[in-house]
Motif scaffolding. Sequence first.
Motif, PDB file in Angstrom:
ATOM      1  N   ASP A 296      16.180  -5.299   3.497  1.00  0.00           N
ATOM      2  CA  ASP A 296      15.544  -5.235   2.174  1.00  0.00           C
ATOM      3  C   ASP A 296      14.096  -5.713   2.162  1.00  0.00           C
ATOM      4  O   ASP A 296      13.542  -6.016   1.115  1.00  0.00           O
ATOM      5  CB  ASP A 296      16.348  -6.002   1.122  1.00  0.00           C
ATOM      6  N   ARG A 297      13.478  -5.755   3.326  1.00  0.00           N
ATOM      7  CA  ARG A 297      12.057  -6.081   3.405  1.00  0.00           C
ATOM      8  C   ARG A 297      11.327  -4.853   3.931  1.00  0.00           C
ATOM      9  O   ARG A 297      11.840  -4.116   4.771  1.00  0.00           O
ATOM     10  CB  ARG A 297      11.827  -7.277   4.320  1.00  0.00           C
ATOM     11  N   VAL A 298      10.106  -4.645   3.451  1.00  0.00           N
ATOM     12  CA  VAL A 298       9.323  -3.467   3.817  1.00  0.00           C
ATOM     13  C   VAL A 298       8.240  -3.885   4.813  1.00  0.00           C
ATOM     14  O   VAL A 298       7.536  -4.868   4.584  1.00  0.00           O
ATOM     15  CB  VAL A 298       8.689  -2.824   2.564  1.00  0.00           C
ATOM     16  N   TYR A 299       8.126  -3.111   5.898  1.00  0.00           N
ATOM     17  CA  TYR A 299       7.185  -3.424   6.963  1.00  0.00           C
ATOM     18  C   TYR A 299       6.293  -2.219   7.261  1.00  0.00           C
ATOM     19  O   TYR A 299       6.787  -1.100   7.400  1.00  0.00           O
ATOM     20  CB  TYR A 299       7.934  -3.805   8.251  1.00  0.00           C
ATOM     21  N   ASP A 300       4.998  -2.466   7.391  1.00  0.00           N
ATOM     22  CA  ASP A 300       4.045  -1.446   7.808  1.00  0.00           C
ATOM     23  C   ASP A 300       3.838  -1.629   9.306  1.00  0.00           C
ATOM     24  O   ASP A 300       3.105  -2.514   9.747  1.00  0.00           O
ATOM     25  CB  ASP A 300       2.723  -1.610   7.058  1.00  0.00           C
ATOM     26  N   ILE A 301       4.504  -0.790  10.092  1.00  0.00           N
ATOM     27  CA  ILE A 301       4.451  -0.920  11.550  1.00  0.00           C
ATOM     28  C   ILE A 301       3.507   0.114  12.184  1.00  0.00           C
ATOM     29  O   ILE A 301       3.590   0.370  13.385  1.00  0.00           O
ATOM     30  CB  ILE A 301       5.857  -0.831  12.171  1.00  0.00           C
ATOM     31  N   THR A 302       2.614   0.663  11.386  1.00  0.00           N
ATOM     32  CA  THR A 302       1.710   1.719  11.848  1.00  0.00           C
ATOM     33  C   THR A 302       0.994   1.352  13.148  1.00  0.00           C
ATOM     34  O   THR A 302       1.039   2.117  14.123  1.00  0.00           O
ATOM     35  CB  THR A 302       0.663   2.054  10.765  1.00  0.00           C
ATOM     36  N   ASN A 303       0.320   0.224  13.180  1.00  0.00           N
ATOM     37  CA  ASN A 303      -0.438  -0.146  14.386  1.00  0.00           C
ATOM     38  C   ASN A 303       0.472  -0.311  15.589  1.00  0.00           C
ATOM     39  O   ASN A 303       0.107   0.082  16.700  1.00  0.00           O
ATOM     40  CB  ASN A 303      -1.237  -1.427  14.158  1.00  0.00           C
ATOM     41  N   PHE A 304       1.616  -0.906  15.388  1.00  0.00           N
ATOM     42  CA  PHE A 304       2.520  -1.104  16.516  1.00  0.00           C
ATOM     43  C   PHE A 304       2.978   0.241  17.073  1.00  0.00           C
ATOM     44  O   PHE A 304       3.011   0.454  18.281  1.00  0.00           O
ATOM     45  CB  PHE A 304       3.723  -1.956  16.119  1.00  0.00           C
TER      46      PHE A 304
ATOM     47  N   ALA B 152      11.405 -10.018  18.887  1.00  0.00           N
ATOM     48  CA  ALA B 152      11.004  -8.844  18.099  1.00  0.00           C
ATOM     49  C   ALA B 152      11.206  -9.104  16.607  1.00  0.00           C
ATOM     50  O   ALA B 152      10.381  -8.698  15.784  1.00  0.00           O
ATOM     51  CB  ALA B 152      11.798  -7.619  18.536  1.00  0.00           C
ATOM     52  N   TRP B 153      12.290  -9.808  16.254  1.00  0.00           N
ATOM     53  CA  TRP B 153      12.526 -10.151  14.842  1.00  0.00           C
ATOM     54  C   TRP B 153      11.414 -11.050  14.329  1.00  0.00           C
ATOM     55  O   TRP B 153      10.935 -10.884  13.215  1.00  0.00           O
ATOM     56  CB  TRP B 153      13.888 -10.846  14.680  1.00  0.00           C
ATOM     57  N   ARG B 154      10.991 -12.017  15.142  1.00  0.00           N
ATOM     58  CA  ARG B 154       9.904 -12.908  14.733  1.00  0.00           C
ATOM     59  C   ARG B 154       8.604 -12.128  14.552  1.00  0.00           C
ATOM     60  O   ARG B 154       7.864 -12.338  13.590  1.00  0.00           O
ATOM     61  CB  ARG B 154       9.702 -14.025  15.765  1.00  0.00           C
ATOM     62  N   GLN B 155       8.324 -11.224  15.472  1.00  0.00           N
ATOM     63  CA  GLN B 155       7.106 -10.426  15.381  1.00  0.00           C
ATOM     64  C   GLN B 155       7.136  -9.492  14.182  1.00  0.00           C
ATOM     65  O   GLN B 155       6.108  -9.271  13.537  1.00  0.00           O
ATOM     66  CB  GLN B 155       6.900  -9.621  16.659  1.00  0.00           C
ATOM     67  N   LEU B 156       8.293  -8.954  13.866  1.00  0.00           N
ATOM     68  CA  LEU B 156       8.416  -8.025  12.740  1.00  0.00           C
ATOM     69  C   LEU B 156       7.915  -8.668  11.453  1.00  0.00           C
ATOM     70  O   LEU B 156       7.269  -8.015  10.627  1.00  0.00           O
ATOM     71  CB  LEU B 156       9.873  -7.579  12.580  1.00  0.00           C
ATOM     72  N   ASP B 157       8.157  -9.943  11.296  1.00  0.00           N
ATOM     73  CA  ASP B 157       7.751 -10.649  10.076  1.00  0.00           C
ATOM     74  C   ASP B 157       6.251 -10.511   9.797  1.00  0.00           C
ATOM     75  O   ASP B 157       5.839 -10.451   8.642  1.00  0.00           O
ATOM     76  CB  ASP B 157       8.148 -12.128  10.173  1.00  0.00           C
ATOM     77  N   ASP B 158       5.442 -10.426  10.832  1.00  0.00           N
ATOM     78  CA  ASP B 158       3.990 -10.287  10.661  1.00  0.00           C
ATOM     79  C   ASP B 158       3.606  -8.994   9.947  1.00  0.00           C
ATOM     80  O   ASP B 158       2.542  -8.901   9.349  1.00  0.00           O
ATOM     81  CB  ASP B 158       3.272 -10.286  12.015  1.00  0.00           C
ATOM     82  N   TYR B 159       4.467  -7.983  10.028  1.00  0.00           N
ATOM     83  CA  TYR B 159       4.165  -6.656   9.475  1.00  0.00           C
ATOM     84  C   TYR B 159       4.676  -6.475   8.041  1.00  0.00           C
ATOM     85  O   TYR B 159       4.512  -5.403   7.458  1.00  0.00           O
ATOM     86  CB  TYR B 159       4.775  -5.568  10.380  1.00  0.00           C
ATOM     87  N   MET B 160       5.264  -7.506   7.467  1.00  0.00           N
ATOM     88  CA  MET B 160       5.843  -7.383   6.136  1.00  0.00           C
ATOM     89  C   MET B 160       4.771  -7.116   5.085  1.00  0.00           C
ATOM     90  O   MET B 160       3.765  -7.812   5.010  1.00  0.00           O
ATOM     91  CB  MET B 160       6.611  -8.651   5.772  1.00  0.00           C
ATOM     92  N   VAL B 161       5.010  -6.072   4.280  1.00  0.00           N
ATOM     93  CA  VAL B 161       4.082  -5.727   3.197  1.00  0.00           C
ATOM     94  C   VAL B 161       4.742  -5.857   1.824  1.00  0.00           C
ATOM     95  O   VAL B 161       4.094  -5.663   0.807  1.00  0.00           O
ATOM     96  CB  VAL B 161       3.494  -4.301   3.364  1.00  0.00           C
ATOM     97  N   GLY B 162       6.022  -6.189   1.794  1.00  0.00           N
ATOM     98  CA  GLY B 162       6.709  -6.348   0.514  1.00  0.00           C
ATOM     99  C   GLY B 162       8.222  -6.336   0.675  1.00  0.00           C
ATOM    100  O   GLY B 162       8.741  -6.442   1.778  1.00  0.00           O
ATOM    101  N   TYR B 163       8.891  -6.190  -0.450  1.00  0.00           N
ATOM    102  CA  TYR B 163      10.345  -6.161  -0.451  1.00  0.00           C
ATOM    103  C   TYR B 163      10.823  -4.875  -1.115  1.00  0.00           C
ATOM    104  O   TYR B 163      10.089  -4.212  -1.844  1.00  0.00           O
ATOM    105  CB  TYR B 163      10.922  -7.389  -1.168  1.00  0.00           C
ATOM    106  N   LEU B 164      12.066  -4.516  -0.816  1.00  0.00           N
ATOM    107  CA  LEU B 164      12.642  -3.294  -1.360  1.00  0.00           C
ATOM    108  C   LEU B 164      13.183  -3.547  -2.759  1.00  0.00           C
ATOM    109  O   LEU B 164      13.932  -4.490  -2.989  1.00  0.00           O
ATOM    110  CB  LEU B 164      13.770  -2.793  -0.457  1.00  0.00           C
ATOM    111  N   ILE B 165      12.776  -2.697  -3.690  1.00  0.00           N
ATOM    112  CA  ILE B 165      13.324  -2.736  -5.047  1.00  0.00           C
ATOM    113  C   ILE B 165      14.543  -1.834  -5.055  1.00  0.00           C
ATOM    114  O   ILE B 165      14.432  -0.627  -4.820  1.00  0.00           O
ATOM    115  CB  ILE B 165      12.300  -2.231  -6.086  1.00  0.00           C
ATOM    116  N   ARG B 166      15.671  -2.415  -5.280  1.00  0.00           N
ATOM    117  CA  ARG B 166      16.907  -1.637  -5.366  1.00  0.00           C
ATOM    118  C   ARG B 166      17.027  -1.099  -6.774  1.00  0.00           C
ATOM    119  O   ARG B 166      17.090  -1.851  -7.734  1.00  0.00           O
ATOM    120  CB  ARG B 166      18.131  -2.501  -5.053  1.00  0.00           C
ATOM    121  N   GLU B 167      17.024   0.219  -6.878  1.00  0.00           N
ATOM    122  CA  GLU B 167      17.146   0.839  -8.196  1.00  0.00           C
ATOM    123  C   GLU B 167      18.601   0.829  -8.623  1.00  0.00           C
ATOM    124  O   GLU B 167      19.481   1.177  -7.836  1.00  0.00           O
ATOM    125  CB  GLU B 167      16.590   2.254  -8.152  1.00  0.00           C
ATOM    126  N   PRO B 168      18.873   0.417  -9.861  1.00  0.00           N
ATOM    127  CA  PRO B 168      20.255   0.405 -10.316  1.00  0.00           C
ATOM    128  C   PRO B 168      20.800   1.824 -10.386  1.00  0.00           C
ATOM    129  O   PRO B 168      20.051   2.767 -10.645  1.00  0.00           O
ATOM    130  CB  PRO B 168      20.176  -0.222 -11.708  1.00  0.00           C
TER     131      PRO B 168
END
Length: 115
Positions: A45-53, A92-108
């Motif tokens: 439920d977290r959003v990551y921009d991994i473009t550069n990677f 890799a999980w620790r590194q992923l955190d650096d790419y976080m750009v937001g969280y996922l909004i779950r639509e009802p």
Amino acid sequence: MAQRQVDERTPQQRPTAPRRDDVGYTLEEVRSHAKMEDGWIVVRDRVYDITNFVKHHPGWTYGGQTSTILAIQRNLGKECTEEFGMIHSKNAWRQLDDYMVGYLIREPPSPSPCL
């Protein structure tokens, strides 16, 4: 004492935007970032921009990692928690955190029509 894992990412692989956890995105918005030049994923439920990677992934130069590149491409713009969890190390999980750009909004879910 446990040794800290060395960060082997190149400067080109690092995120260009600061980490953010205060912005929400719908899955529809994430889907619009499904290209190598603009690649986002959702993990837990977290959003990551991994473009550069992705653009500078070692799999582009080391043939043995071609399947990794294909897996990344297949998951851009999608929720991929299960696959990410199956193949990535704690580092890799620790590194992923650096790419976080937001969280996922779950639509009802849409309400069902009354009969």
